[in-house]
Design a protein around this motif. Structure first.
Motif, mmCIF file in Angstrom:
data_model
loop_
_atom_site.group_PDB
_atom_site.id
_atom_site.type_symbol
_atom_site.label_atom_id
_atom_site.label_comp_id
_atom_site.label_asym_id
_atom_site.label_seq_id
_atom_site.Cartn_x
_atom_site.Cartn_y
_atom_site.Cartn_z
ATOM 1 N N HIS A 51 0.807 -1.215 0.000
ATOM 2 C CA HIS A 51 0.000 0.000 0.000
ATOM 3 C C HIS A 51 0.839 1.263 0.000
ATOM 4 O O HIS A 51 0.327 2.351 0.240
ATOM 5 C CB HIS A 51 -0.963 -0.002 1.192
ATOM 6 C CG HIS A 51 -2.130 -0.927 0.997
ATOM 7 N ND1 HIS A 51 -3.344 -0.755 1.623
ATOM 8 C CD2 HIS A 51 -2.280 -2.038 0.230
ATOM 9 C CE1 HIS A 51 -4.176 -1.705 1.258
ATOM 10 N NE2 HIS A 51 -3.549 -2.505 0.412
ATOM 11 N N GLY A 52 2.138 1.108 -0.259
ATOM 12 C CA GLY A 52 2.973 2.270 -0.533
ATOM 13 C C GLY A 52 3.663 2.921 0.648
ATOM 14 O O GLY A 52 4.012 4.115 0.572
ATOM 15 N N ALA A 53 3.892 2.189 1.728
ATOM 16 C CA ALA A 53 4.593 2.779 2.871
ATOM 17 C C ALA A 53 5.984 3.242 2.449
ATOM 18 O O ALA A 53 6.684 2.547 1.707
ATOM 19 C CB ALA A 53 4.710 1.771 4.004
ATOM 20 N N GLU A 54 6.367 4.411 2.930
ATOM 21 C CA GLU A 54 7.712 4.919 2.634
ATOM 22 C C GLU A 54 8.760 4.147 3.426
ATOM 23 O O GLU A 54 9.855 3.865 2.927
ATOM 24 C CB GLU A 54 7.788 6.405 2.989
ATOM 25 C CG GLU A 54 9.167 7.018 2.762
ATOM 26 C CD GLU A 54 9.236 8.453 3.241
ATOM 27 O OE1 GLU A 54 10.231 8.812 3.895
ATOM 28 O OE2 GLU A 54 8.275 9.205 2.972
ATOM 29 N N ALA A 55 8.416 3.831 4.679
ATOM 30 C CA ALA A 55 9.328 3.083 5.551
ATOM 31 C C ALA A 55 8.490 2.318 6.572
ATOM 32 O O ALA A 55 7.411 2.757 6.964
ATOM 33 C CB ALA A 55 10.296 4.024 6.254
ATOM 34 N N VAL A 56 9.012 1.157 6.993
ATOM 35 C CA VAL A 56 8.309 0.331 7.979
ATOM 36 C C VAL A 56 9.278 0.011 9.116
ATOM 37 O O VAL A 56 10.289 -0.663 8.908
ATOM 38 C CB VAL A 56 7.781 -0.978 7.357
ATOM 39 C CG1 VAL A 56 7.050 -1.804 8.414
ATOM 40 C CG2 VAL A 56 6.877 -0.680 6.168
ATOM 41 N N ARG A 57 8.943 0.499 10.288
ATOM 42 C CA ARG A 57 9.752 0.233 11.478
ATOM 43 C C ARG A 57 9.054 -0.864 12.271
ATOM 44 O O ARG A 57 7.909 -0.696 12.697
ATOM 45 C CB ARG A 57 9.868 1.516 12.311
ATOM 46 C CG ARG A 57 10.689 1.382 13.578
ATOM 47 C CD ARG A 57 10.686 2.695 14.356
ATOM 48 N NE ARG A 57 11.370 3.739 13.629
ATOM 49 C CZ ARG A 57 11.389 5.024 14.015
ATOM 50 N NH1 ARG A 57 10.707 5.398 15.088
ATOM 51 N NH2 ARG A 57 12.051 5.912 13.320
ATOM 52 N N VAL A 58 9.716 -1.997 12.453
ATOM 53 C CA VAL A 58 9.134 -3.149 13.132
ATOM 54 C C VAL A 58 9.740 -3.286 14.526
ATOM 55 O O VAL A 58 10.964 -3.293 14.673
ATOM 56 C CB VAL A 58 9.376 -4.450 12.341
ATOM 57 C CG1 VAL A 58 8.727 -5.640 13.043
ATOM 58 C CG2 VAL A 58 8.856 -4.311 10.913
ATOM 59 N N ALA A 71 22.476 -12.148 24.056
ATOM 60 C CA ALA A 71 21.925 -13.446 23.658
ATOM 61 C C ALA A 71 20.484 -13.324 23.186
ATOM 62 O O ALA A 71 19.964 -14.233 22.522
ATOM 63 C CB ALA A 71 22.010 -14.425 24.828
ATOM 64 N N LEU A 72 19.829 -12.190 23.522
ATOM 65 C CA LEU A 72 18.438 -11.981 23.120
ATOM 66 C C LEU A 72 18.306 -10.798 22.153
ATOM 67 O O LEU A 72 17.264 -10.170 22.073
ATOM 68 C CB LEU A 72 17.560 -11.776 24.353
ATOM 69 C CG LEU A 72 17.370 -13.027 25.224
ATOM 70 C CD1 LEU A 72 16.629 -12.679 26.507
ATOM 71 C CD2 LEU A 72 16.629 -14.110 24.456
ATOM 72 N N SER A 73 19.365 -10.540 21.423
ATOM 73 C CA SER A 73 19.315 -9.500 20.398
ATOM 74 C C SER A 73 18.379 -9.910 19.268
ATOM 75 O O SER A 73 18.229 -11.104 18.964
ATOM 76 C CB SER A 73 20.714 -9.252 19.828
ATOM 77 O OG SER A 73 20.657 -8.420 18.680
ATOM 78 N N MET A 74 17.746 -8.928 18.634
ATOM 79 C CA MET A 74 16.855 -9.194 17.509
ATOM 80 C C MET A 74 17.611 -9.511 16.218
ATOM 81 O O MET A 74 16.993 -9.784 15.185
ATOM 82 C CB MET A 74 15.949 -7.983 17.272
ATOM 83 C CG MET A 74 14.984 -7.672 18.389
ATOM 84 S SD MET A 74 13.764 -8.987 18.661
ATOM 85 C CE MET A 74 12.842 -8.900 17.128
ATOM 86 N N VAL A 92 14.099 -3.492 11.430
ATOM 87 C CA VAL A 92 13.723 -4.171 12.665
ATOM 88 C C VAL A 92 14.498 -3.548 13.833
ATOM 89 O O VAL A 92 15.732 -3.563 13.843
ATOM 90 C CB VAL A 92 14.011 -5.681 12.596
ATOM 91 C CG1 VAL A 92 13.633 -6.357 13.914
ATOM 92 C CG2 VAL A 92 13.241 -6.315 11.439
ATOM 93 N N LEU A 93 13.779 -3.001 14.789
ATOM 94 C CA LEU A 93 14.405 -2.371 15.943
ATOM 95 C C LEU A 93 14.929 -3.420 16.920
ATOM 96 O O LEU A 93 14.546 -4.579 16.877
ATOM 97 C CB LEU A 93 13.404 -1.455 16.649
ATOM 98 C CG LEU A 93 12.732 -0.372 15.806
ATOM 99 C CD1 LEU A 93 11.836 0.498 16.683
ATOM 100 C CD2 LEU A 93 13.785 0.488 15.107
#
Length: 347
Positions: A51-58, A71-74, A92-93
């Protein structure tokens, strides 16, 4: 059940979107061991991109760290997500629980997550029962919408709270009655048959706080000790040797449970029948999983252990709905309000 407004209705074109996904997956030696939840997050992310998002922060949490824990880093989760959905607009944050403000629903951390974003999409059903910065705080700062997974979870689980086809069979297992008591009271009283296995069956046999009868195991796989390689034997429940433990339901109980499940037109299963992580105590959980998968009833399976059992047997596509939420599913079926859902305007 009144559903929150959907991401399908959001004006996304050219916008920067914050998506709260449920990427809380098991890791093994720094690699994703089971990507079920990552794959479940893809439809919403794909829709936002299409749908045209400029950027997606997850954003998502991973495990329960007390502060920063490498040990629990994304990192490995982000790598797997990029393999499944390669798009440079996705960022991905880091693990939200690395910040102490997450679980406190701290406004400062919520503003940090929401910074430069135009709208928020809540898609982490497994976390909406918690009023955290990434589930509630950001929804109070940005126009908020329900993602496709959240929307589907609410719709499918919600069916169990309305009129259902009968017989309605509730299958419950696990270690503690107190963890499932709310669901047992709210759904069990409406069910035609309630089948209970696992350690909680022993608690209910000793004292049943419910206002209805439940079907308990008649025989168990007894073990001489709580150990994977312990000596075992199948015995009637009342024939458990002194000092031995019942770590799975026995053959007779498996047949009884399977018969009730086969007769059902609506099924909800949550919780294993024993210590299914150990092969010699996995037969009861496997028998229930196979019976639910073979049924033509409307079947909903919730809880990490039940989902794992189905997935390991390759039966995850043989049920009507496999929920990604454990505690959230239970609280919804208890009739509780979910803070992360309440923070989104109604449709």
């Amino acid at each position: 059940m009144l559903l929150p407004r959907s991401v399908r209705t959001a004006d996304i074109d050219g916008k920067r979107v914050l998506v709260r996904s449920d990427l809380n997956v098991p890791l093994d030696d720094g690699r994703v061991a089971d990507d079920l939840r990552i794959r479940a997050s893809l439809p919403t992310l794909e829709l936002v991109l299409e749908h045209g998002a400029e950027a997606v922060r997850v954003c998502s949490h991973l495990g329960r760290p007390k502060g920063v824990d490498p040990a629990l880093s994304m990192h490995p989760v982000a790598e797997r997500l990029r393999e499944l959905l390669p798009d440079e607009r996705i960022d991905v944050l880091e693990n939200t629980r690395f910040n102490p403000g997450e679980t406190k629903n701290d406004p400062t951390y919520a503003r940090e997550l929401a910074e430069d974003c135009d709208l928020f999409v809540e898609d982490a059903f497994g976390s909406v029962h918690r009023a955290h910065a990434s589930t509630v705080g950001v929804a109070e700062l940005l126009p908020a919408y329900a993602g496709l997974l959240l929307e589907r979870e609410l719709a499918e689980l919600g069916k169990l709270l309305g009129e259902v086809e009968r017989p309605f069979v509730l299958v419950s297992g696990g270690a503690k009655v107190e963890d499932k008591l709310g669901v047992l009271r709210n759904l069990g009283g409406r069910a035609d048959t309630v089948l209970v296995g696992g350690k909680m069956a022993e608690e209910l046999r000793a004292e049943n706080p419910l206002r209805f009868e439940v079907v308990l195991p008649s025989d168990v796989v007894a073990a001489s000790a709580f150990a994977e390689d312990a000596e075992t034997r199948v015995v009637p429940y009342n024939g458990l040797p002194d000092g031995w433990l019942g770590l799975d339901i026995g053959h007779e109980t498996q047949r009884t449970f399977a018969r009730h499940i086969a007769e059902a037109r609506t099924i909800f299963w949550n919780g294993p029948m024993g210590v299914f992580e150990w092969p010699q105590f996995a037969a009861g959980t496997r028998a229930v999983a196979e019976a639910v998968a073979a049924s033509s009833a409307y079947s909903v399976v919730g809880g990490a252990d039940s989902a794992r059992a189905l997935t390991e047997l390759g039966l995850e596509d043989e049920v009507s709905w496999l929920s990604t939420g454990g505690g959230a599913a239970l609280e919804l079926l208890e009739g509780k309000e979910l803070p992360g859902v309440a923070a989104i305007p109604d449709a």
